[in-house]
Design a protein around this motif. Structure first.
Motif, PDB file in Angstrom:
ATOM      1  N   THR A   8      53.526  26.750  44.959  1.00  0.00           N
ATOM      2  CA  THR A   8      54.654  27.617  44.476  1.00  0.00           C
ATOM      3  C   THR A   8      55.768  27.740  45.753  1.00  0.00           C
ATOM      4  O   THR A   8      56.784  27.559  45.674  1.00  0.00           O
ATOM      5  N   VAL A   9      55.204  28.290  47.061  1.00  0.00           N
ATOM      6  CA  VAL A   9      55.759  28.452  48.297  1.00  0.00           C
ATOM      7  C   VAL A   9      56.513  27.228  48.427  1.00  0.00           C
ATOM      8  O   VAL A   9      57.702  27.177  48.899  1.00  0.00           O
ATOM      9  N   TRP A  10      55.914  26.100  48.463  1.00  0.00           N
ATOM     10  CA  TRP A  10      56.099  24.697  48.755  1.00  0.00           C
ATOM     11  C   TRP A  10      57.439  24.518  48.119  1.00  0.00           C
ATOM     12  O   TRP A  10      58.559  23.888  48.596  1.00  0.00           O
ATOM     13  N   TRP A  11      57.416  24.587  46.920  1.00  0.00           N
ATOM     14  CA  TRP A  11      58.602  24.168  45.912  1.00  0.00           C
ATOM     15  C   TRP A  11      59.509  25.272  46.311  1.00  0.00           C
ATOM     16  O   TRP A  11      60.806  24.692  46.221  1.00  0.00           O
ATOM     17  N   ARG A  12      59.401  26.606  46.391  1.00  0.00           N
ATOM     18  CA  ARG A  12      60.409  27.428  46.577  1.00  0.00           C
ATOM     19  C   ARG A  12      61.104  26.919  48.052  1.00  0.00           C
ATOM     20  O   ARG A  12      62.575  27.002  48.031  1.00  0.00           O
ATOM     21  N   GLU A  13      60.638  26.392  48.877  1.00  0.00           N
ATOM     22  CA  GLU A  13      60.990  25.748  50.259  1.00  0.00           C
ATOM     23  C   GLU A  13      61.978  24.749  49.989  1.00  0.00           C
ATOM     24  O   GLU A  13      63.181  24.557  50.414  1.00  0.00           O
ATOM     25  N   ARG A  14      61.655  23.856  49.010  1.00  0.00           N
ATOM     26  CA  ARG A  14      62.622  22.771  48.697  1.00  0.00           C
ATOM     27  C   ARG A  14      64.002  23.150  48.002  1.00  0.00           C
ATOM     28  O   ARG A  14      65.044  22.244  48.213  1.00  0.00           O
ATOM     29  N   ALA A  15      64.078  24.236  47.674  1.00  0.00           N
ATOM     30  CA  ALA A  15      65.304  24.721  46.924  1.00  0.00           C
ATOM     31  C   ALA A  15      66.475  24.844  48.033  1.00  0.00           C
ATOM     32  O   ALA A  15      67.681  24.314  47.762  1.00  0.00           O
ATOM     33  N   ASP A  16      65.816  24.948  49.294  1.00  0.00           N
ATOM     34  CA  ASP A  16      67.061  25.081  50.239  1.00  0.00           C
ATOM     35  C   ASP A  16      67.435  23.712  50.587  1.00  0.00           C
ATOM     36  O   ASP A  16      68.739  23.539  50.813  1.00  0.00           O
ATOM     37  N   GLY A  17      66.882  22.579  50.569  1.00  0.00           N
ATOM     38  CA  GLY A  17      67.080  21.169  50.744  1.00  0.00           C
ATOM     39  C   GLY A  17      68.225  20.950  49.472  1.00  0.00           C
ATOM     40  O   GLY A  17      69.207  20.199  49.820  1.00  0.00           O
ATOM     41  N   VAL A  18      67.746  21.291  48.419  1.00  0.00           N
ATOM     42  CA  VAL A  18      68.747  21.040  47.235  1.00  0.00           C
ATOM     43  C   VAL A  18      69.937  21.789  47.339  1.00  0.00           C
ATOM     44  O   VAL A  18      71.084  21.257  47.294  1.00  0.00           O
ATOM     45  N   ALA A  19      69.977  22.835  47.876  1.00  0.00           N
ATOM     46  CA  ALA A  19      71.223  23.845  48.259  1.00  0.00           C
ATOM     47  C   ALA A  19      72.160  23.133  49.122  1.00  0.00           C
ATOM     48  O   ALA A  19      73.460  23.281  49.015  1.00  0.00           O
ATOM     49  N   ARG A  20      71.523  22.359  50.122  1.00  0.00           N
ATOM     50  CA  ARG A  20      72.354  21.898  51.265  1.00  0.00           C
ATOM     51  C   ARG A  20      72.777  20.608  50.853  1.00  0.00           C
ATOM     52  O   ARG A  20      73.450  19.659  51.459  1.00  0.00           O
ATOM     53  N   GLY A  21      72.287  19.932  49.530  1.00  0.00           N
ATOM     54  CA  GLY A  21      72.711  18.292  49.160  1.00  0.00           C
ATOM     55  C   GLY A  21      71.895  17.486  50.048  1.00  0.00           C
ATOM     56  O   GLY A  21      72.217  16.296  49.893  1.00  0.00           O
ATOM     57  N   GLU A  22      70.704  17.894  50.715  1.00  0.00           N
ATOM     58  CA  GLU A  22      69.680  17.016  51.196  1.00  0.00           C
ATOM     59  C   GLU A  22      68.659  16.313  50.210  1.00  0.00           C
ATOM     60  O   GLU A  22      68.032  15.316  50.634  1.00  0.00           O
ATOM     61  N   LEU A  23      68.463  16.967  48.994  1.00  0.00           N
ATOM     62  CA  LEU A  23      67.467  16.688  48.143  1.00  0.00           C
ATOM     63  C   LEU A  23      68.001  16.869  46.624  1.00  0.00           C
ATOM     64  O   LEU A  23      68.649  18.126  46.545  1.00  0.00           O
ATOM     65  N   ALA A  24      67.764  16.101  45.759  1.00  0.00           N
ATOM     66  CA  ALA A  24      67.958  16.068  44.478  1.00  0.00           C
ATOM     67  C   ALA A  24      66.520  16.276  43.586  1.00  0.00           C
ATOM     68  O   ALA A  24      65.731  15.302  44.162  1.00  0.00           O
TER      69      ALA A  24
END
Length: 190
Positions: free
Chosen positions: A44-60
């Protein structure tokens, strides 16, 4: 079954559902970067950390949500992007100035209970089409050599580049080779 692109808030808020998918996928032996057993709270923590990359446009991130038998409340939750997550795929965009034309396909996962229904291909196609629509002309990825994923990439028009020995361990810690793939995309007309 619907494939939806999640924004940063949905990834953060849906991290527990994504963690269920991740832990169940790892428990079934999929080599997606984690060792078994994978703790749900860590996932769960790992996925929450991915949200930052999504917010920056680095990850979809796209998720496949199982509609199943739904109540009206379930339908509203699914329309908001939540429900039983049975698959996911991501695109990691290059942040380097000379790499803006490429992206890496990451974390293509299908829940063991949803395999064999064409969901992985649907997720892959969604990511490919979106990449092309945004001007990405080259995708790349790696997968465990000998895994079922190789058949998917081979039949979906990906080009096998080669194999690196002992690249990563499988879920029980045994070093395994990985196969590298790429796919050129034609930009879609604007």
């Amino acid at each position: 079954m619907r494939v939806l692109r999640w924004d940063a808030t949905q990834v953060r808020d849906g991290a527990a559902e994504l963690a269920h998918l991740l832990t169940d996928t790892v428990a079934a032996g999929a080599s997606v970067g984690f060792l078994a057993p994978l703790d749900r709270s860590r996932a769960t923590v790992w996925w929450r950390e991915r949200a930052d990359g999504v917010a920056r446009g680095e990850l979809a991130v796209w998720v496949a949500v199982d509609g199943g038998d739904r109540t009206d409340a379930d339908a509203r939750a699914e329309d908001a992007g939540f429900g039983r997550v049975v698959g996911t795929i991501g695109l990691a965009f290059s942040t380097l100035p000379n790499g803006r034309h490429r992206a890496e396909v990451v974390k293509l996962m299908v829940h063991p209970s949803a395999r064999g229904q064409g969901l992985a291909r649907s997720l892959l196609t969604t990511a490919e089409h979106t990449a092309a629509a945004t001007g990405i002309t080259l995708l790349h990825l790696d997968t465990e050599t000998g895994s079922p994923a190789e058949r998917l990439y081979d039949t979906a028009g990906w080009t096998r580049v080669g194999t690196i020995p002992d690249y990563a361990t499988n879920t029980v810690g045994t070093p395994r080779p990985t196969t590298l793939y790429y796919k050129r995309l034609d930009p879609l007309p604007g």
